[in-house]
Design a protein around this motif. Structure first.
Motif, PDB file in Angstrom:
ATOM      1  N   UNK A  79       0.832  -1.196   0.000  1.00  0.00           N
ATOM      2  CA  UNK A  79       0.000   0.000   0.000  1.00  0.00           C
ATOM      3  C   UNK A  79       0.873   1.255   0.000  1.00  0.00           C
ATOM      4  N   UNK A  80       1.901   1.281   0.877  1.00  0.00           N
ATOM      5  CA  UNK A  80       2.798   2.431   0.912  1.00  0.00           C
ATOM      6  C   UNK A  80       3.540   2.587  -0.417  1.00  0.00           C
ATOM      7  N   UNK A  81       3.935   1.455  -0.995  1.00  0.00           N
ATOM      8  CA  UNK A  81       4.624   1.524  -2.299  1.00  0.00           C
ATOM      9  C   UNK A  81       3.696   2.065  -3.371  1.00  0.00           C
ATOM     10  N   UNK A  82       2.446   1.654  -3.314  1.00  0.00           N
ATOM     11  CA  UNK A  82       1.486   2.132  -4.314  1.00  0.00           C
ATOM     12  C   UNK A  82       1.300   3.647  -4.177  1.00  0.00           C
ATOM     13  N   UNK A  83       1.166   4.120  -2.951  1.00  0.00           N
ATOM     14  CA  UNK A  83       1.009   5.568  -2.738  1.00  0.00           C
ATOM     15  C   UNK A  83       2.222   6.321  -3.273  1.00  0.00           C
ATOM     16  N   UNK A  84       3.394   5.731  -3.130  1.00  0.00           N
ATOM     17  CA  UNK A  84       4.632   6.394  -3.570  1.00  0.00           C
ATOM     18  C   UNK A  84       4.728   6.529  -5.089  1.00  0.00           C
ATOM     19  N   UNK A  85       3.787   5.922  -5.820  1.00  0.00           N
ATOM     20  CA  UNK A  85       3.812   6.031  -7.283  1.00  0.00           C
ATOM     21  C   UNK A  85       2.679   6.895  -7.836  1.00  0.00           C
ATOM     22  N   UNK A  86       1.794   7.393  -6.962  1.00  0.00           N
ATOM     23  CA  UNK A  86       0.586   8.067  -7.444  1.00  0.00           C
ATOM     24  C   UNK A  86       0.894   9.453  -8.006  1.00  0.00           C
ATOM     25  N   UNK A  87       0.122   9.850  -9.027  1.00  0.00           N
ATOM     26  CA  UNK A  87       0.193  11.233  -9.501  1.00  0.00           C
ATOM     27  C   UNK A  87      -0.788  12.067  -8.674  1.00  0.00           C
ATOM     28  N   UNK A  88      -0.841  13.360  -8.953  1.00  0.00           N
ATOM     29  CA  UNK A  88      -1.672  14.244  -8.125  1.00  0.00           C
ATOM     30  C   UNK A  88      -3.135  13.807  -8.070  1.00  0.00           C
ATOM     31  N   UNK A  89      -3.799  13.595  -9.213  1.00  0.00           N
ATOM     32  CA  UNK A  89      -5.232  13.227  -9.107  1.00  0.00           C
ATOM     33  C   UNK A  89      -5.439  11.927  -8.328  1.00  0.00           C
ATOM     34  N   UNK A  90      -4.589  10.951  -8.565  1.00  0.00           N
ATOM     35  CA  UNK A  90      -4.745   9.672  -7.868  1.00  0.00           C
ATOM     36  C   UNK A  90      -4.454   9.828  -6.374  1.00  0.00           C
TER      37      UNK A  90
END
Ligand code: SF4
Length: 275
Positions: free
Chosen positions: A73-84
């Motif tokens: 989950x933390x890794x996924x957040x670390x890849x998000x762009x602004x809208x996501x």
């Protein structure tokens, strides 16, 4: 930041004095009411000269090491762009604070701001409006920023700041954030810093400092010098809500802002030389 001889020479010619990490600012800055302020800090105010906060690890290394979130989950957040990222915060239910929030408080400002302001947690008015630093504390912050030519309103990245909190949801009754809540919310702030890529971070208040510097030392012992967060210069100062209760510390907060300005100007000048 390391400086080449050429950069040092050019900055010197431009009249820009290099800061040294953890050095103390002795420059004088005009206060917002036009007076001169800023006598050098006394040893008692500075604390031990060798005192250091624990070095912040690189941003990419922090979420997994420090957060109880599932690693993925933390890794996924670390890849998000602004809208996501906005969507992820708005729908987050990772800690109990989601139960009683009115709105999440994502943050406001220029997405590539040179200045990033990090506060603590939303209060009652922030929870209702979904915006950080509103009310009297927000007005004081706006005045402090205005004295430096900065704003939260529409402007270019050098003038418009980005403001975020360490927690995106209000703790009930404005109680202090719990360590577990700070840890759960941390990946969002880390991603915001990574996306903004500020030249200077101003950490306001104890919980912002705890979250960013991993330090339990009081603000009064961490302010007055330049720290690092994931390679970004970071200056610690008092939270505006604290300053409203303790106006005698406003002069010290102004010193901190002057230090942050000096760092930001120096960073920008160095980048222009490199370009
Ligand atoms: S405080 Fe942060 S981690 Fe907790 S629910 Fe709100 S957004 Fe999620």
């Amino acid at each position: 930041m390391g400086w080449t001889e050429r950069q040092r020479a050019m900055l010197n010619e431009m009249g820009i004095r290099l800061f040294q990490p953890d050095s103390h600012l002795v420059d004088r800055c005009a206060t917002s009411d036009g007076k001169q302020d800023g006598s050098p800090l006394s040893p008692a105010e500075r604390g031990p000269a060798t005192r250091e906060t624990r070095p912040s690890p690189p941003l990419s290394a922090r979420p997994n090491a420090t957060s109880p979130r599932e690693a993925g989950d933390a890794q996924r957040i670390a890849t998000l762009d602004w809208p996501a990222l906005r969507e992820a915060v708005a729908s987050c239910r990772a800690c109990p604070l989601c139960e009683r929030r009115t709105k999440t408080v994502f943050g406001v400002g220029h997405e590539r701001a040179h200045w990033m302001i990090v506060g603590e947690a939303p209060g009652e008015q922030e929870d209702v409006r979904g915006e950080p630093f509103v009310g009297k504390a927000g007005q004081l912050l706006d005045n402090m920023l205005s004295a430096l030519g900065l704003t939260r309103g529409e402007a270019g990245p050098a003038a418009q700041v980005f403001i975020a909190n360490t927690l995106k949801c209000r703790p009930p009754g404005n109680r202090n954030p719990e360590p577990a809540e700070l840890a759960q919310c941390e990946p969002f702030l880390l991603r915001q810093v990574a996306l903004v890529q500020p030249k200077i971070i101003l950490a306001m208040g104890r919980f912002a400092v705890q979250s960013l510097l991993r330090s339990t030392e009081p603000v009064g012992r961490l302010r007055g010098r330049v720290h690092r967060f994931g390679g970004v210069p970071l200056v610690v100062t008092y939270h505006p809500a604290y300053l409203l209760r303790n106006p005698e510390d406003k002069a010290r907060a102004w010193e901190d802002l002057c230090l942050a300005r000096e760092v930001a100007v120096t960073q920008r000048a160095a980048e222009q030389i490199e370009a």
